[in-house]
Design a protein around this motif. Structure first.
Motif, short mmCIF file in Angstrom:
data_model
loop_
_atom_site.label_atom_id
_atom_site.label_comp_id
_atom_site.label_asym_id
_atom_site.label_seq_id
_atom_site.Cartn_x
_atom_site.Cartn_y
_atom_site.Cartn_z
N SER A 19 3.67 -0.65 8.82
CA SER A 19 4.08 -0.31 7.46
C SER A 19 5.56 -0.62 7.30
O SER A 19 6.24 -0.96 8.26
CB SER A 19 3.81 1.18 7.19
OG SER A 19 4.20 1.50 5.86
N HIS A 20 6.03 -0.50 6.05
CA HIS A 20 7.42 -0.92 5.75
C HIS A 20 7.60 -2.37 6.20
O HIS A 20 8.62 -2.75 6.76
CB HIS A 20 8.45 -0.01 6.45
CG HIS A 20 8.56 1.32 5.77
ND1 HIS A 20 9.50 2.27 6.08
CD2 HIS A 20 7.82 1.87 4.79
CE1 HIS A 20 9.36 3.33 5.30
NE2 HIS A 20 8.33 3.12 4.52
N HIS A 21 6.53 -3.16 5.89
CA HIS A 21 6.47 -4.56 6.32
C HIS A 21 5.46 -5.28 5.43
O HIS A 21 4.41 -4.72 5.09
CB HIS A 21 6.02 -4.62 7.80
CG HIS A 21 6.09 -5.99 8.38
ND1 HIS A 21 5.16 -6.98 8.10
CD2 HIS A 21 6.97 -6.55 9.24
CE1 HIS A 21 5.49 -8.09 8.76
NE2 HIS A 21 6.58 -7.86 9.45
N GLU A 44 11.17 7.73 -3.72
CA GLU A 44 10.87 8.51 -2.51
C GLU A 44 11.56 7.89 -1.30
O GLU A 44 11.87 8.55 -0.33
CB GLU A 44 9.35 8.51 -2.32
CG GLU A 44 8.84 9.35 -1.19
CD GLU A 44 8.72 8.57 0.13
OE1 GLU A 44 8.95 7.36 0.16
OE2 GLU A 44 8.44 9.22 1.13
N GLU A 45 11.80 6.59 -1.35
CA GLU A 45 12.23 5.88 -0.14
C GLU A 45 13.74 5.96 0.14
O GLU A 45 14.18 5.50 1.19
CB GLU A 45 11.83 4.39 -0.24
CG GLU A 45 10.34 4.17 -0.26
CD GLU A 45 9.69 4.31 1.11
OE1 GLU A 45 10.37 4.76 2.04
OE2 GLU A 45 8.51 3.98 1.24
N ALA A 46 14.52 6.47 -0.81
CA ALA A 46 15.98 6.59 -0.57
C ALA A 46 16.60 5.23 -0.28
O ALA A 46 17.49 5.11 0.57
CB ALA A 46 16.26 7.55 0.57
N PHE A 98 0.81 -1.22 0.00
CA PHE A 98 0.00 0.00 0.00
C PHE A 98 0.85 1.28 0.00
O PHE A 98 0.45 2.28 -0.58
CB PHE A 98 -0.91 0.01 1.24
CG PHE A 98 -1.93 -1.11 1.26
CD1 PHE A 98 -1.61 -2.35 1.77
CD2 PHE A 98 -3.19 -0.91 0.72
CE1 PHE A 98 -2.54 -3.39 1.76
CE2 PHE A 98 -4.14 -1.95 0.71
CZ PHE A 98 -3.81 -3.19 1.23
N ASP A 99 2.01 1.24 0.67
CA ASP A 99 2.85 2.43 0.84
C ASP A 99 3.24 2.99 -0.53
O ASP A 99 3.93 2.33 -1.29
CB ASP A 99 4.10 2.04 1.64
CG ASP A 99 5.05 3.21 1.87
OD1 ASP A 99 6.11 3.00 2.48
OD2 ASP A 99 4.72 4.33 1.43
N GLY A 100 2.74 4.16 -0.85
CA GLY A 100 3.02 4.79 -2.15
C GLY A 100 2.00 4.41 -3.19
O GLY A 100 1.22 5.23 -3.68
#
Ligand code: HGY
Ligand code: MN
Ligand code: MN
Length: 414
Positions: free
Chosen positions: A384-386, A129-131, A94-96
């Motif tokens: 998130s980030h998971h 965006e996440e670098a 979902f992120d982004g």
């Protein structure tokens, strides 16, 4: 929009998020990094969905995917919606992605209903965006807003390729940082839909909320240098162990931030070059990510954490260097645009909760070009980030209804 159409649209959105969530550079888990093969496949998949919704599609020289729906209205300005299509490693779906796919479904619904908007719409899928591949975040939105700098082009990835080399290899031509895609006067604003990545909406039992501001954020690298040596023959009191020094600092940073909520400080990566079990680590590089709603408090916290790292190093006869890699001030969202968004949220869910975002978003960069607003969607356990990141189809339906309501209300104002 009638509820059945909305429910079906939310189901389609969920299905597409699932499909896009399988477009990855790392089989078995979701990872998409700047200009990678998976990012190219994602752009072509989403470009097809954009065309189905009636948008013209292009990819700019920095890999941003741009779908545009022209309005017949004379002198029309443009509303921008979007988010990023790259992900962290082993990410959630979902992120982004939500902020790119939801507006496409919303426009398709309006097209279905024969609605013509009196303003142009551009849906943006930012390329980075996440670098993750390059340490300086927001490459996509910086390029789109004309804020990518020559200095950014010197950033290097893990294979020692510069950002410039990677972009020119992708484009097959020379590259220089582009001008802004639009003048501010041509724009109505930027709306980013994003999962909350936090626990507040779930705790308040709300499907969506509006973002009042995005926290101040500083990231950098701390390098601890001591002396490598034999793990078996070097007595403990004669060591200059860089990893032990870094470990002491990591625990200090955790306690320091823990005592000062809502400050957060994270050491997310640790690198011990040439490490081996039987060698005392001579050099360690750790990342440091510090965030707070206030710029001054964030800056003071970074300064104190770096001082503590250097005090710890001195006591252990280590050297310690701080190298900042990213700094973004706190970004307030546009009050007028957020007020309009909150009106749509209230119309759909009855109440609208303002939230500060601890996570950074492309809206931080877009705010330098045009007024920004953000819609947060509840995500399970705030995770998130998971890979277990999850927003329910019901909540997607609420978010979709809010965005359609927002687009229609804007029609009467623009
Ligand atoms: O790290 C962040 O704040 C965002 O997820 N890039
Ligand atoms: Mn993220
Ligand atoms: Mn994000």
């Amino acid at each position: 929009m009638n509820q059945t159409a909305l429910t079906a649209a939310a189901r389609l959105l969920d299905k597409r998020l699932d499909e896009l969530g399988r477009v990855t550079d790392e089989p078995g888990r979701l990872t998409r990094t700047f200009l990678s093969p998976a990012m190219e496949r994602a752009n072509s998949l989403i470009g097809g969905w954009m065309r189905e919704a009636g948008l013209t599609v292009r990819e700019d020289e920095t890999g941003n995917l741009i779908g545009r729906l022209e309005s017949p209205a004379p002198g029309a300005r443009t509303l921008l919606l979007g988010s990023h299509l790259d992900t962290v490693r082993n990410a959630g779906r979902f992120d982004g992605a939500l902020g790119v796919l939801l507006p496409i479904v919303a426009l398709a619904e309006l097209k279905e209903r024969g609605v013509t908007l009196p303003y142009h719409v551009e849906i943006l899928g930012f390329s980075e965006e996440e670098a993750v591949r390059f340490t300086g975040a927001y490459i996509g939105s910086k390029a789109y807003t004309g804020r990518l700098r020559q200095s950014d082009l010197k950033l290097k990835d893990a294979r020692n390729h510069t950002l410039l080399e990677v972009i020119e290899a992708h484009a097959g031509q020379r590259y220089s940082p582009p001008k802004a895609a639009h003048r501010s006067s041509e724009l109505l604003g930027y709306l980013e839909v994003h999962i909350e990545q936090g626990p507040v909406l779930e705790a308040k039992k709300l499907a969506v909320g509006v973002v009042s501001a995005i926290a101040s954020q500083t990231r950098g690298r701390l390098t601890f240098r001591g002396k490598a040596g034999h793990a078996g023959t070097t007595p403990m009191d004669l060591r200059r162990d860089a990893l032990a020094g870094a470990a002491e600092f990591i625990l200090f940073a955790e306690a320091f931030a823990g005592a000062r909520p809502p400050l957060v400080a994270t050491v997310g990566t640790i690198n011990v070059p040439g490490s081996a079990a039987n060698v005392i680590p001579g050099e360690v590089v750790v990342s440091l990510d510090v965030r707070h709603p206030s710029d001054a408090t964030c800056a003071a916290a970074v300064a104190e954490l770096v001082r503590q790292a250097q005090r710890t190093a001195r006591r252990r006869q280590l050297a310690c260097e701080w190298h900042p890699t990213m700094q973004h001030e706190a970004t307030p969202c546009s009050v007028p645009l957020t007020t309009q968004l909150a009106r749509s949220v209230r119309a759909v869910q009855g109440t609208s909760l303002p939230l500060v975002s601890g996570a950074g978003h492309d809206a931080v960069i877009m705010a330098k070009l045009t007024p920004v607003a953000m819609l947060f969607v509840r995500c399970r356990n705030g995770l998130s980030h998971h890979p277990d990141e999850y927003a329910s189809p019901k909540d997607l339906e609420v978010a979709l209804q809010v965005v359609v309501d927002f687009l229609l209300r804007l029609s009467t104002k623009s």
